[in-house]
Design a protein around this motif. Structure first.
Motif, PDB file in Angstrom:
ATOM      1  N   TYR A  82       0.837  -1.211   0.000  1.00  0.00           N
ATOM      2  CA  TYR A  82       0.000   0.000   0.000  1.00  0.00           C
ATOM      3  C   TYR A  82       0.873   1.263   0.000  1.00  0.00           C
ATOM      4  CZ  TYR A  82      -3.885  -3.114   1.250  1.00  0.00           C
ATOM      5  OH  TYR A  82      -4.825  -4.102   1.257  1.00  0.00           O
TER       6      TYR A  82
ATOM      7  N   VAL B 119       2.380   1.711  -3.402  1.00  0.00           N
ATOM      8  CA  VAL B 119       1.415   2.200  -4.394  1.00  0.00           C
ATOM      9  C   VAL B 119       1.166   3.696  -4.216  1.00  0.00           C
ATOM     10  CG1 VAL B 119      -0.992   2.078  -5.136  1.00  0.00           C
ATOM     11  CG2 VAL B 119       0.295  -0.026  -4.743  1.00  0.00           C
TER      12      VAL B 119
ATOM     13  N   SER C 288       4.163   5.700  -5.285  1.00  0.00           N
ATOM     14  CA  SER C 288       4.285   5.669  -6.739  1.00  0.00           C
ATOM     15  C   SER C 288       3.279   6.602  -7.402  1.00  0.00           C
ATOM     16  CB  SER C 288       4.089   4.238  -7.247  1.00  0.00           C
ATOM     17  OG  SER C 288       4.229   4.176  -8.650  1.00  0.00           O
TER      18      SER C 288
ATOM     19  N   ALA D 111      -7.969   3.997  -4.758  1.00  0.00           N
ATOM     20  CA  ALA D 111      -7.064   3.297  -3.846  1.00  0.00           C
ATOM     21  C   ALA D 111      -7.792   2.861  -2.581  1.00  0.00           C
ATOM     22  CB  ALA D 111      -5.882   4.212  -3.499  1.00  0.00           C
TER      23      ALA D 111
ATOM     24  N   ASN E  18      -0.903  -9.395  -3.975  1.00  0.00           N
ATOM     25  CA  ASN E  18      -0.241  -8.093  -4.075  1.00  0.00           C
ATOM     26  C   ASN E  18      -0.183  -7.594  -5.511  1.00  0.00           C
ATOM     27  OD1 ASN E  18       0.156  -8.259  -1.347  1.00  0.00           O
ATOM     28  ND2 ASN E  18       2.272  -9.002  -1.497  1.00  0.00           N
TER      29      ASN E  18
ATOM     30  N   TRP F 299      -1.254  -3.693  -7.164  1.00  0.00           N
ATOM     31  CA  TRP F 299      -0.424  -2.818  -8.002  1.00  0.00           C
ATOM     32  C   TRP F 299      -1.155  -2.340  -9.255  1.00  0.00           C
ATOM     33  CZ3 TRP F 299       3.529  -0.080  -6.761  1.00  0.00           C
ATOM     34  CH2 TRP F 299       4.414  -0.499  -5.773  1.00  0.00           C
TER      35      TRP F 299
ATOM     36  N   ASP G  21      -1.739   1.383  -9.754  1.00  0.00           N
ATOM     37  CA  ASP G  21      -0.652   2.284 -10.165  1.00  0.00           C
ATOM     38  C   ASP G  21      -0.119   2.011 -11.567  1.00  0.00           C
ATOM     39  OD1 ASP G  21       1.670   4.159  -9.684  1.00  0.00           O
ATOM     40  OD2 ASP G  21       2.758   2.273  -9.874  1.00  0.00           O
TER      41      ASP G  21
ATOM     42  N   SER H 235       1.501   4.658 -14.220  1.00  0.00           N
ATOM     43  CA  SER H 235       2.966   4.643 -14.398  1.00  0.00           C
ATOM     44  C   SER H 235       3.343   4.513 -15.868  1.00  0.00           C
ATOM     45  CB  SER H 235       3.583   3.496 -13.590  1.00  0.00           C
ATOM     46  OG  SER H 235       3.369   3.674 -12.209  1.00  0.00           O
TER      47      SER H 235
ATOM     48  N   ARG I 104       5.906  -6.291 -11.221  1.00  0.00           N
ATOM     49  CA  ARG I 104       4.969  -6.152 -10.113  1.00  0.00           C
ATOM     50  C   ARG I 104       3.687  -6.955 -10.333  1.00  0.00           C
ATOM     51  NH1 ARG I 104       5.348   0.431  -9.543  1.00  0.00           N
ATOM     52  NH2 ARG I 104       7.440   0.540  -8.620  1.00  0.00           N
TER      53      ARG I 104
END
Length: 381
Positions: free
Chosen positions: A76, A79, A82, A129, A144, A148, A151, A155, A196
């Motif tokens: 978290y 993220v 980022s 989020a 996990n 991701w 993001d 990104s 990721r």
């Protein structure tokens, strides 16, 4: 081990770099507060600071709180950091100077003020989020890699926009060779993002555990260091070009001042020529006046006989209304005798021309010769 090493190196390098960049920002802001490039320095520095700050938080969670690096809390934090980093890079993109058309991402950022864009970006992504966190925190079935996904699209979009703007900026600075490291930065970001979302158990079927972890550390550190390197080169080239442009502006300013001075000089030359013409005309008039004065002085030196004065006096009294014959009869002299006197007077006074009579009358009146007249204007009646 590798993950912790990545966090330590990232924290040290990025925090030091961010501190140096902020010092540069405040120094340049003091010199020129209106340049958009200076605003870009601020946001680039903040983006690098967020990497270091995020790494510092992760170190605290892992080393101090003894939380596993794969724990969702660590994810978290990663993220959120980022996303904040992507926001800073997005806000810095409009400051990358070049003369080509901006890509759609930058144009979208430019449509809003900084405050508006931060509010809009933060509001939307915080809501997304929050939904992801609430959904995944207590649900062990959500991996996990799924977290991701908040993001990763952002990104990739930011990485593509950054690549596009950097290529245009370096091309504008005649540094086209920088397209290779810019493209390498994009590739490294894609690899780091891809790692990721790939499930670790799937990756370990093909690769060794240590190699997979080492690959993640290398790509993570590499794209951060390359980003810092490219930004430093961009900053240096901007500084160099700004100083060059400043000198060019000074040269242009001096040229403009030179043109103004030349125009003023031309005006002064024309004004001087005009004054010289005026002075020449005044000198001519002075000469004419001197000549007239001298003529008058010469005329005052003229010696006339009493008879000539009488003739001029009679001419001045009634010459405008009587002829020479009438004046001669009134004086009881012959016309030939009167004309002889007139001829001699003209010779003495240097009078000639068809208007000799008028000149004699004017001379008689101007020199007070009317007092010598022996007749008046009514004698013939």
């Amino acid at each position: 081990m590798y993950v912790t090493l990545e966090y330590y190196v990232t924290a040290i390098v990025c925090l030091i770099t961010a501190f140096v960049i902020q010092r540069i920002y405040h120094k340049e802001k003091f010199k020129n507060q209106s340049s958009i490039s200076i605003i870009g320095i601020k946001w680039f520095g903040l983006a690098i600071f967020l990497w270091g700050f995020g790494a510092l938080i992760n170190i605290s969670l892992i080393e101090v709180s003894q939380i596993n690096p794969t724990h969702k809390l660590v994810i978290y934090v990663g993220v959120l950091i980022s996303l904040a980093n992507s926001l800073s890079i997005l806000l810095s993109l409009p400051s990358i100077e070049h003369h080509k058309e901006r890509n759609i991402v930058v144009r979208l950022v430019q449509r809003f003020s900084e405050k508006e864009f931060v509010t809009l970006f933060s509001g939307i992504l915080i809501m997304i989020a929050f939904v992801f966190i609430v959904t995944s925190y207590s649900n062990t079935e959500i991996s996990n890699n799924f977290i991701w996904l908040i993001d990763i699209p952002i990104s990739l979009i930011v990485a593509f926009a950054l690549l596009n703007e950097l290529n245009k900026a370096f091309a504008n600075r005649n540094m086209k060779f920088m397209v290779v490291p810019c493209f390498l930065l994009f590739v490294l970001i894609v690899i780091a993002v891809t790692q990721r979302i790939i499930p670790q158990d799937k990756a370990l079927e093909l690769l060794d555990q240590k190699f997979w972890s080492l690959l993640g550390v290398i790509t993570g550190l590499s794209f951060k260091f390359l980003f810092i390197l490219l930004f430093s080169i961009l900053l240096y080239s901007w500084k160099f070009l700004s100083e060059k442009e400043l000198k060019q502006n000074e040269v242009e300013l001096l040229n403009k001042e030179k043109e103004i001075l030349l125009k003023e000089q031309q005006k002064l030359i024309l004004a001087n020529e005009s004054h010289l013409d005026t002075i020449a005309r005044l000198q001519e008039r002075i000469k004419e006046s001197d000549f007239e004065i001298n003529s008058l002085k010469e005329s005052t030196k003229i010696t006339l006989s009493d008879r000539q004065k009488e003739v001029l006096g009679n001419l001045g009294v009634c010459g405008e209304g009587k002829s020479y014959t009438e004046i001669a009869e009134a004086m009881n002299i012959s016309l030939d005798g009167f004309q002889t006197h007139i001829y001699q007077i003209k010779k003495v006074l240097k009078i000639s021309g068809a208007d000799g009579k008028e000149q004699l009358i004017a001379f008689a009146k101007a020199n007070q010769l009317l007092q010598y007249a022996s007749i008046d204007n009514d004698t013939s009646d």
